[in-house]
Each structure stands twice: as C-alpha cells, then as structure tokens.
Design a protein around this motif. Structure first.
Motif, short mmCIF file in Angstrom:
data_model
loop_
_atom_site.label_atom_id
_atom_site.label_comp_id
_atom_site.label_asym_id
_atom_site.label_seq_id
_atom_site.Cartn_x
_atom_site.Cartn_y
_atom_site.Cartn_z
N THR B 61 0.87 -1.17 0.00
CA THR B 61 0.00 0.00 0.00
C THR B 61 0.92 1.23 0.00
O THR B 61 2.14 1.10 0.10
N ASP B 87 -5.54 0.32 -0.15
CA ASP B 87 -5.73 -0.26 1.18
C ASP B 87 -6.79 -1.36 1.14
O ASP B 87 -6.66 -2.39 1.82
N GLY B 101 0.36 -3.72 5.30
CA GLY B 101 0.44 -3.11 3.98
C GLY B 101 1.64 -3.56 3.15
O GLY B 101 2.02 -2.91 2.19
#
Lengths: 271, 271
Positions: B61, B87, B101
């Motif tokens: 992310t 996300d 992430g």
C-alpha cells in the motif's frame, strides 16, 4: 444420571456462550469457564492446588465417561454433577475440532495478590500484557514444569480462561497459582516489600543472562518479568534489574514463551 | 509502478489461493508462498542466507511502500517487481487481521539434505511430525537466535510455508537453512555418516539434560531430535541417545517449542 440428546438443550447455549465470540464477557459475568479434554478435566476434578477453579458440572459422552472413569476414582467422581450427552450434542458444545467427549464447567475464582504473599513463594513469573492465548497457556505449563511458585499476569493481558489458553496449559492451570489483572508497578512495590529481587527481561540490557548471573540470582526469592510480544516492557518508575538473554544468529528477539522457557528452566531447576 | 485498485484483479485471487484453505496444495503446485509484514519482507528482500526463498513480487500500500523504503535501500528495492495496491485490495489479500500493507510473493525453493552436509554444520535441530504452525515457526526463530546451523522437519510435519508459521519465524526463515520432508531414519543414518552425535529428547530417559551432560555434549557436532506434540518420538531402529529435561511441579511434559528453547539455548550458546 441426566442424559441430554436434544440439540435445543439450554446447556448447549450456556457452554457455547463461555467459549464463543462473547466468551470473555460471559466468563466475567458468570465467573465460569470451560475446560475440555481428559487431561484438563482430570486435573480440574482432582486439582494439585486443592483450591480455586472448582468444577461446577461435567459433560461427557459415553466414550468420555469411560475415559474419565479410568482416570478418576468413583469416590471423587461421585462428588460432582456429571451429565451425559450424545456425541452430536458434544460436537456442538465443544471448542476443539476433535473433541475428546469430556467438558467441565469450572469456576474462575482465582487467588488475590495478598493470598500469594501468604503462601511464601520463592520464584514468581510475571507477564506484562501478554496477548497470545497460546503463549499465556504455554508459560503457565512451563512455570509448573520448572518448579515456579506462581504466575502473575498484568492487567490488559489476554483472558487466561479462554479455551486456547486453558488447552495450552495441559492441566497446569490446576497445578500452580495463577493471579490475573495485576498492575505492574503495584506488583513490584509489593514484591520488594516482600524481599524479592526483581528482574526484567529485555532486549538491550547490560546484564547478560549468563551462567554466573544465573548462579547468583537463583539463590534468593525472585520475580522474573516478561514484556508484551510486540512492545516488550513498559517504562517503569520502579527500577527492576534489566537482563538480556544472549543471542547468536540474526534473530532480533525470542518468542516470549521461548524466552520464559529458557529463564524459568535456568532459575527454577538446579541443573 | 503498476497500481491495483480493482477488487477483481487476478493478483488478489493468486495471493489468497496461497494462504486460504487450498493454500498448502497451491503452495506445492506453484512452489510459492506469501510473506507478510515489514520484518518478514525486509528479510526476504535482503536475506541473511543469501540464497533460496527468493522474492518473486512485492505488493505494498502507499503506507507500506513508505515503511519498506525506510527499511531497504533503493538499489535493493529496484531489483524487485513492486506493485502498489489500494488499502482495500490489501485488506482482501492479507491473511493477518491488521495487515501492515506489505506482502511478498516468494519462492519455496529450499535446501536438500546433501546441500546441508556440504555446509559443514555443527548444531542441527530436527523436528519429527511437528503439527502446530506456531510451534514450527517459533522453533525456527529459536534455532536462529541460539546459533544453530539448520532446522530439519520430518515428513508429515506441518507446512512451514503457511502464513502462521512464516509469521512466527519473524524473519528467521531467511536467516537459517530449513530443510523439509525428511525421513527420520534416513536423516539419522546420514548424520551418523557425517560424524554427528545424535540426541533425542523424550519424557522418560535415564540421561538427564543437566549441566554436566550439557557441558560434555555441546562440544562436538550434534543433532537434537524433538517429537510430535501429542505422541512424542516414534520408535526408531537407529539408536539415538535419549535425554530428558528434568522437571519439577506437576506438569507431565513441556510444550515442544519450550523444550526446544531450553535445549537449543543450552547447547547453542556458551553461557
């Protein structure tokens, strides 16, 4: 003996409420939890501690009753309410994937800190905000096996009466005093008043947990403090002696239950 | 840099297939697995072993990319295919409940037994039919921290490339050679040919794992064998030296990862 075969029995709902998503809340409301499997239930019915965590009721399948009768004498079993359930009812009640056909509904009554000092303990393991249920159960089992006198969990630790923790103790929950929901600073203060040496395990201490240190520190009454899985120890106004387990290789740290195994074994057992 | 925001992207299906209920089968078919989180992915991109378990692709992310850029130099990162995802895509891809992430798609290529002997190892930990994914990951981490040279898992052990095990190693999967799917009798035969002393941990051995024994046994190249969580060790035609960890209290046994922590620490580290 009562015999439950209906999947609508209120007993099922009661047991499931103590292990499911609302488990923690209900365990606190009812002061009750569920122990599963022959090892845990045998210790619950015939506890080595002889106090606390009392059994309120036992549920068994036909097979489970046979196993339990082999493990526990008739006289002891006769003291408890034992309810037989069908295999189907048990599979709905149980938390584990392959239930052994034995479940005990137990009381969560546990020791207070002041009771602990009265027992004149010598070695105590303290865990600050331990989060993993398996780790919590494993350290209780390790403390028992290493001859420690008590395990203390700080406030905001995982609920030790959840099924994963109870299972991971493999019966040791009934062998060694476990005290929960204790403020770490208050604990250290009381431990100092009771003449304990206080050691805290951390990654970057000058004092190494080596042979010389072990020999010296194992002789006097001591408390061994372990931190949270991710964050380690909090900063403390009280000043415990900080100790690091020496490491080789590239790992930055040890799992908390592994670190506890190394320390509790070295301190609790005279090799 | 490619940027994925669609929840219909085939990348999502591919990653999920390696961690879900068909995970093990797909990992074997594709020789690939998923590493999650900054610690694991950092070690995967910059492995201490310098071989094996290579990264095929990294998903991040925006936040994850920032973290990764702080942990790994641009030059190293530039060698890999890095794909940015939203996300929302990450939360669908990830196995953990609070994803950091960062995910890496890695190759499962691992060492063969003959490669192990060529590395001239001195201390080896062998686990027979270890079943708990957390235990498997924890013992890899412990072996790394205690300076062992390799971890070997028998056939019918849990898949070490499942997400729980990878997570429990906290990066040590990339620090120490791990060899899987090995027949225990063949392993012992080869270890003896390579002049290793063979010790097997068990509950009821005459030989105690005490200071004198540790001092003597830690000097020569050695293999340390641990059994299954429930069943312990199998009966073996080869004849390893059986050793018991002394215990106090009422516990009948230790958790296998705790027993391994005690043994690997005592043997791997010169206290």
């Amino acid at each position: 003996m009562e015999n439950i075969t209906s999947l609508n029995s209120p007993h099922i709902e009661r047991v499931k409420a103590l292990i499911g998503s609302r488990g923690k809340k209900n365990r606190e409301l009812e002061n009750a939890f569920i122990a599963e499997g022959i090892q845990a239930v045998r210790e619950a019915l015939f506890p080595k501690l002889g106090e606390g965590l009392a059994v309120k009721r036992v549920y068994v399948t036909e097979n489970g009753l046979t196993k339990l009768s082999e493990a526990i004498s008739k006289d002891i079993l006769a003291k408890y309410e034992v309810i037989q359930v069908s295999d189907q009812v048990m599979s709905v009640m149980a938390d584990s994937e392959s239930p052994q056909g034995i479940i005990a509904l137990c009381s969560t009554k546990s020791l207070k800190l002041k009771d602990l000092w009265q027992r004149k303990p010598s070695k105590i393991a303290f865990f600050w905000q331990i989060q993993d249920p398996g780790n919590a159960g494993t350290v209780i089992r390790t403390a028992d096996a290493c001859g420690f006198d008590a395990v203390v969990f700080s406030s905001e630790s995982v609920d030790i009466f959840n099924p994963k923790t109870v299972r991971a103790t493999v019966g040791s929950l009934w062998h060694i005093p476990v005290i929960v929901d204790i403020n770490i600073e208050e604990f250290i203060t009381e431990a100092k008043e009771n003449k304990f040496a206080i050691y805290a395990l951390t990654g970057e201490a000058e004092q190494q947990f080596n042979a010389e240190f072990i020999d010296k520190s194992k002789k006097a009454p001591s408390v061994w403090i372990f931190g949270n899985e991710a964050r380690g120890l909090p900063s403390l106004t009280s000043d415990p002696i900080k100790v690091s387990i020496p490491m080789k290789g590239y790992a930055e740290s040890l799992n908390v239950a592994s670190a506890a195994a190394i320390v509790l074994h070295s301190i609790g057992l005279s090799l």
